[in-house]
Enzyme design. Structure first.
Site: not given
Ligand code: F6P
Length: 464
Positions: A363, A154
């Site tokens: 991003d 992602h």
């Molecule tokens: O989309 C990128 C990302 O790192 C996801 O893998 C993740 O779930 C999201 O952002 C939010 O971050 P976190 O799971 O660390 O709260």
């Protein structure tokens, strides 16, 4: 079988902005197609670590495990979010390289593999997500899994010379070749990955088909730009909460144009740089303080990681400075809000805001840009100001046959002058231009949605 670190447990669903794009996208994919979503519960527990908790909510079956406190610290806060995340977002200055956290990353990937193994049935497609779980496919193969296994990243994939600053980079990338299919958000991240495989691993690459062959195994790497759940978001926009949110923002901004940003509080999102750009706009146009109101919604994220604590402090300082200097008894130029909102409320806020500011420094894609557009009134749409370094810019920054830009206003988020100029242009943009820019972008937002992203990836993963 979908596997990701973060699983959208129902109690977290209210705060759409806080979860990032991954959780919403996977929730939509599973609701439509069925299947099981496996991952971390978000809880620490030394006694129950690894025990499966299986639930069915809202048409989605989730299976989660707790992690020991030490692994939450070393794998999640450590290797995933203090090593890979900054490195993949080109912030080598913030990346920490510790053997201890790398060992925990491998340990957790092994634990994920052992815990999910009994849930995998013969005909299942297995789809692993994001940088937390790069070696998982290899760990499943080591346990005898013969299913088709895919991986989707992602985030951006960094250029080779950046990635080689990661100790044991080769060991990490080699594990990726255990997957049958690897997906990236954009052609840019894909070509960086292919470059690494050719130049560092000596793999043979067929650039047309994306086939990468190394040591007798072939994997395919392709680009699959993720989209939003268009129909779900439109349905949320019909709820009374959406209308109420829109009216609340319009009423409180009175005769000022509202400009909005919605981001997890993360240094990759370019928030301090954004505030500097707004400050520059007001410095250059002091007479327009009464014309513009900026709302930044920024739910805190990864709060145990030091670089996230620092970015939060910096942002408080910068918004405080501008508000101190530019407020009057009846107006405050920046509203800075540290909480998340539901999708319905975000729809309403986006529709009320005539400028959407999406200016990450880097991003993978950025779904806020697409949601902002999806919430606009086609007869009176707002303007999207978009960083040229967001994956979304490759789809939304359209240039017409006349050589002029027709989609989002693309900006370099590092430049306060560029941001200030784009804000001025957006503020004064005539309706005809707003409409033609919106029309150039909305088809891809509507049609290249999360359902077609899922269908494309699963179709290719299922094909031999
Ligand atoms: O989309 C990128 C990302 O790192 C996801 O893998 C993740 O779930 C999201 O952002 C939010 O971050 P976190 O799971 O660390 O709260």
């Amino acid at each position: 079988m979908v596997i990701s670190n973060r699983v959208a447990v129902p109690k977290a669903r209210g705060a759409a902005g806080a979860q990032g794009g991954l959780a919403g996208a996977l929730n939509a994919a599973l609701k439509d197609r069925g299947g099981v979503w496996f991952g971390w519960s978000g809880q620490e527990s030394d006694e129950r670590a690894g025990n499966l908790d299986i639930r069915r909510n809202d048409g989605v079956t989730t299976a989660t495990i707790d992690l020991p406190a030490r692994d939450v610290d070393e794998y999640y806060n450590g290797y995933a979010n203090s090593t890979l995340w900054p490195l993949f977002h080109y912030r080598i200055d913030l990346a920490r390289f510790e053997t201890r956290t790398g060992a925990s990353y491998e340990r957790v990937n092994d634990r994920f593999a052992s815990s999910v193994l009994p849930l995998i049935e013969d005909e299942d497609l297995v789809w692993v997500h994001d940088y937390h779980l790069i070696p998982l496919g290899d760990r499943l193969r080591a346990r005898g899994v013969k299913n088709r296994i895919g991986f989707f990243l992602h985030t951006p994939w960094p250029p080779t010379r950046l990635l080689t600053s990661l100790p044991f980079h080769e060991r990490l990338v080699r594990t990726m070749l255990a997957y049958d299919l690897i997906g990236f958000q954009t052609g840019e991240w894909l070509s960086s990955f292919v470059h690494y495989c050719e130049n560092e691993l000596g793999a043979v690459v067929d650039h047309d088909s994306g086939r990468i062959t190394h040591e007798g195994r072939t994997t395919i790497a392709r680009e699959y730009p993720i989209g939003i759940d268009w129909h779900h978001f439109q349905a949320q926009g019909q709820l009374p909460e959406a209308k109420a949110a829109q009216e609340r923002l319009l009423a409180s901004s009175r005769d000022r144009t509202a400009m909005i940003g919605v981001d997890r509080l993360d240094y990759s999102k370019g928030l301090p740089e954004r505030i500097d750009g707004i400050g520059r706009y007001f410095d250059q146009n002091p007479d327009r303080t009464r014309d513009l109101l900026f709302i930044q919604i920024a739910p805190p994220s990864r709060e145990d990681v030091e670089s996230y604590q620092q970015i939060r402090e910096l942002l408080e300082q910068k918004t405080g400075q501008i508000n101190g200097a530019r407020s009057e008894v009846d107006i405050v130029p920046i509203r800075y809000v540290n909480r998340g909102y539901s999708h319905a409320e975000l729809f309403g806020f986006f529709r009320a805001a005539k400028i959407g500011l999406v200016t990450p420094l880097r991003d993978g894609m950025n779904l806020v840009a697409k949601e902002y557009l999806a919430a606009q009134d086609p007869d009176d749409p707002g303007v999207l100001i978009l960083s040229e370094f967001a994956g979304a810019a490759q789809q939304l920054g359209c240039t017409g046959a006349d050589g002029k830009d027709h989609g989002a206003l693309l900006v370099n988020p590092h430049s306060p002058d560029a941001l200030a100029m784009a804000i001025g242009k957006a503020l004064d943009m005539p309706l005809a231009e707003r409409k033609s820019r919106y029309e150039a972008m909305i088809k891809t937002v509507r049609e290249d949605d999360v359902q077609s992203w899922t269908a494309d990836f699963c179709r290719d993963l299922a094909a031999d």
